[in-house]
Design a protein around this motif. Sequence first.
Motif, PDB file in Angstrom:
ATOM      1  N   PHE A 148      72.137  68.744  47.468  1.00 46.74           N
ATOM      2  CA  PHE A 148      72.665  67.324  48.362  1.00 46.74           C
ATOM      3  C   PHE A 148      73.657  66.869  47.547  1.00 46.74           C
ATOM      4  N   GLY A 149      73.400  67.107  46.053  1.00 46.00           N
ATOM      5  CA  GLY A 149      74.907  67.159  45.458  1.00 46.00           C
ATOM      6  C   GLY A 149      75.925  67.611  46.259  1.00 46.00           C
TER       7      GLY A 149
ATOM      8  N   ALA B 141      63.865  67.139  53.185  1.00 45.69           N
ATOM      9  CA  ALA B 141      63.892  65.883  51.945  1.00 45.69           C
ATOM     10  C   ALA B 141      63.356  64.648  52.858  1.00 45.69           C
ATOM     11  N   SER B 142      64.154  64.136  53.789  1.00 46.72           N
ATOM     12  CA  SER B 142      63.698  63.159  54.732  1.00 46.72           C
ATOM     13  C   SER B 142      62.093  62.931  55.287  1.00 46.72           C
ATOM     14  N   TYR B 143      61.638  64.109  55.084  1.00 46.24           N
ATOM     15  CA  TYR B 143      60.050  63.431  55.198  1.00 46.24           C
ATOM     16  C   TYR B 143      59.878  63.148  54.392  1.00 46.24           C
ATOM     17  N   ILE B 144      59.564  63.833  52.993  1.00 47.07           N
ATOM     18  CA  ILE B 144      59.250  63.483  51.654  1.00 47.07           C
ATOM     19  C   ILE B 144      59.312  62.259  50.809  1.00 47.07           C
ATOM     20  N   PHE B 145      60.592  62.023  51.635  1.00 49.74           N
ATOM     21  CA  PHE B 145      61.013  60.276  50.738  1.00 49.74           C
ATOM     22  C   PHE B 145      60.731  59.592  51.289  1.00 49.74           C
ATOM     23  N   ILE B 146      60.531  59.500  52.773  1.00 47.37           N
ATOM     24  CA  ILE B 146      60.033  58.857  53.610  1.00 47.37           C
ATOM     25  C   ILE B 146      58.074  58.932  54.071  1.00 47.37           C
ATOM     26  N   VAL B 147      57.905  59.981  54.763  1.00 49.70           N
ATOM     27  CA  VAL B 147      56.618  59.774  54.995  1.00 49.70           C
ATOM     28  C   VAL B 147      55.452  60.039  53.865  1.00 49.70           C
ATOM     29  N   HIS B 148      55.572  61.247  53.174  1.00 50.22           N
ATOM     30  CA  HIS B 148      54.712  61.396  52.228  1.00 50.22           C
ATOM     31  C   HIS B 148      54.243  61.347  51.089  1.00 50.22           C
ATOM     32  N   PHE B 149      55.755  60.238  50.569  1.00 48.13           N
ATOM     33  CA  PHE B 149      55.723  58.474  49.149  1.00 48.13           C
ATOM     34  C   PHE B 149      55.251  58.051  49.833  1.00 48.13           C
ATOM     35  N   PHE B 150      55.620  57.342  50.575  1.00 47.72           N
ATOM     36  CA  PHE B 150      54.705  56.668  51.152  1.00 47.72           C
ATOM     37  C   PHE B 150      52.728  56.447  51.643  1.00 47.72           C
ATOM     38  N   ILE B 151      52.777  57.912  52.088  1.00 51.72           N
ATOM     39  CA  ILE B 151      51.611  57.370  52.242  1.00 51.72           C
ATOM     40  C   ILE B 151      50.444  58.215  50.811  1.00 51.72           C
TER      41      ILE B 151
ATOM     42  N   ASN C 297      71.798  57.392  49.225  1.00 54.99           N
ATOM     43  CA  ASN C 297      72.367  57.554  49.202  1.00 54.99           C
ATOM     44  C   ASN C 297      73.105  58.473  50.055  1.00 54.99           C
ATOM     45  N   GLY C 298      72.420  59.299  50.332  1.00 59.50           N
ATOM     46  CA  GLY C 298      71.996  59.880  51.720  1.00 59.50           C
ATOM     47  C   GLY C 298      72.254  59.029  53.206  1.00 59.50           C
ATOM     48  N   ILE C 299      71.184  58.187  53.492  1.00 58.78           N
ATOM     49  CA  ILE C 299      71.666  57.420  54.379  1.00 58.78           C
ATOM     50  C   ILE C 299      73.214  56.711  54.061  1.00 58.78           C
ATOM     51  N   VAL C 300      73.356  55.946  53.532  1.00 55.40           N
ATOM     52  CA  VAL C 300      74.520  55.388  53.153  1.00 55.40           C
ATOM     53  C   VAL C 300      75.857  55.822  53.355  1.00 55.40           C
ATOM     54  N   TYR C 301      76.005  57.721  52.593  1.00 57.72           N
ATOM     55  CA  TYR C 301      77.026  58.476  52.475  1.00 57.72           C
ATOM     56  C   TYR C 301      77.297  59.097  53.838  1.00 57.72           C
TER      57      TYR C 301
END
Lengths: 242, 273
Positions: free
Chosen positions: B29-30, B177-187, B262-266
Amino acid sequence: MVNKTEMRMWQPVVRSLRASFWSVLGSLIWLLILVTLLPNPALAQGEMVTDIRRYRERELSTGYYEEYEVKSARLVPIVSVPGIRRGLFPYSPTGAEVRIRTRLADSHWGIKFYKDLRCEYCHIKETRDIHTVRGNLTCRQCHGGEPIASINHYYSPMNPTRRHAYVCSKCHEGASASYASYVIHAPNPAMLSTKETFPVLFYVFWFMVALAVGTFAVFLPHTALWGLRELLMKKEKTEGES
Amino acid sequence: MLLKRFNRIQRLFHLFLIITFLIQAGTGFGRLFITTDFGRSLTSIFGGYETAIVVHFWVGILMMAGFTVHTIYLVTRINRRDLVNSILGPDSLVLGPQDAQHLFQRILWTMGFGSSPQLDRWAYWEKFDYWSVFWGLPLLAVTGIMLKFPLLTTLFLPGWALNISGLLHRAEAILAASYIFIVHFFIGHLRPASFPMNEAMFSGNVPLEEAVKEKPAWVERLRQEGRLLELMKVRPPALWYRVLYFVFGYTALGFGIYILINGIVYGRYIQLH
């Protein structure tokens, strides 16, 4: 009447004439047989050309790319565009659109005030791909100086028959014609027009979007509601205990 | 009262995946966001634009090796004498019709209808997590190798296949990445029942109380099979180890959230293709 002595006098001459006649005829027959062994007659300078692959075999085998460049038999002066037929005589020079921008020696021919324009005034989308944004290339590093030949013009370095050798391999050493079919100015995969120009890209993009939307449409509400339910349960429990 | 849930090899696989996944996300992503400040600061962690791709490539090779080892491990777990039960049974990660039912029950339960699903050893969301990695990793590996060796690829495929593989690589990376950083981390971290952290993947154990609440069918099955007491013979993790994995877990979480936000913002300054 010719007497017998005269006839006897001419006899050797007649005999030798007869013999030479048969020998000449024999030679001619042999020559005709030999002629059939010669290669087929060909149009001048057209011998390296096949209708579809043009000079590809010759160029690949020799490594020389411009040596044999002549207008091929296929590309006659009558400009016809596949899929476009106009007028009463569609194959005549006036029948088709002649000023096809991708086929001109000077692709910007006839544009007014051309010298005052910059590439990105018209080609803004083409300045936003990986070569220009990441590689910091300018337009002219690939498309060349003025006049910028159209990509499909016979002599253009951008012509798909020699693009890999003349353009791509300036940076990508060993680039092949297949390599050069990478679409540098790739269309926006989300656009409906891409379905016509680059269908695979279009369908792959929308497949991935559908996959992502499908996943998150289930799991985002599911996870958020689950967390909320647990939070409310925890509150109920602590209130019940106290 | 603790119940053993993951053995050492399984936890090691997960740890390996956390580290390699975050490095791939950081370098990848960088580079995707390199035209923005976010991308530049993210790649600077990994040595800049040019070095980041080298790191990305070799960590990718490492992931492929890990995937191969894991697949071999997976095959050795199959019991040949009891093939059907070992593949489709409750100890298997293979998705079945009961998983769809559990998902449906869970959604109804969140809104106050019915009871929560009687989950066995692997819940439907755990299976979903597992298989999304299992197909995502080879896809990213194949498209990544295609992009890394374009000349070799175009010997077999037309050049426009690179457009496709580039799009697939990025889209799948963003999805994963978005699945892991949102759903997996939340659970795993933020859900009230597991806040501040679900320790099972690091300590290997779950509190029995939690297991009864979350995986009632599993505990019941262990009791019937008489394996419950055997699996409860575990020591609680040492304090230093708990501190270590809390710090590690929250670092990973923070890194993921940093990339996500940052991914969402940029996101609007970059292009996917």
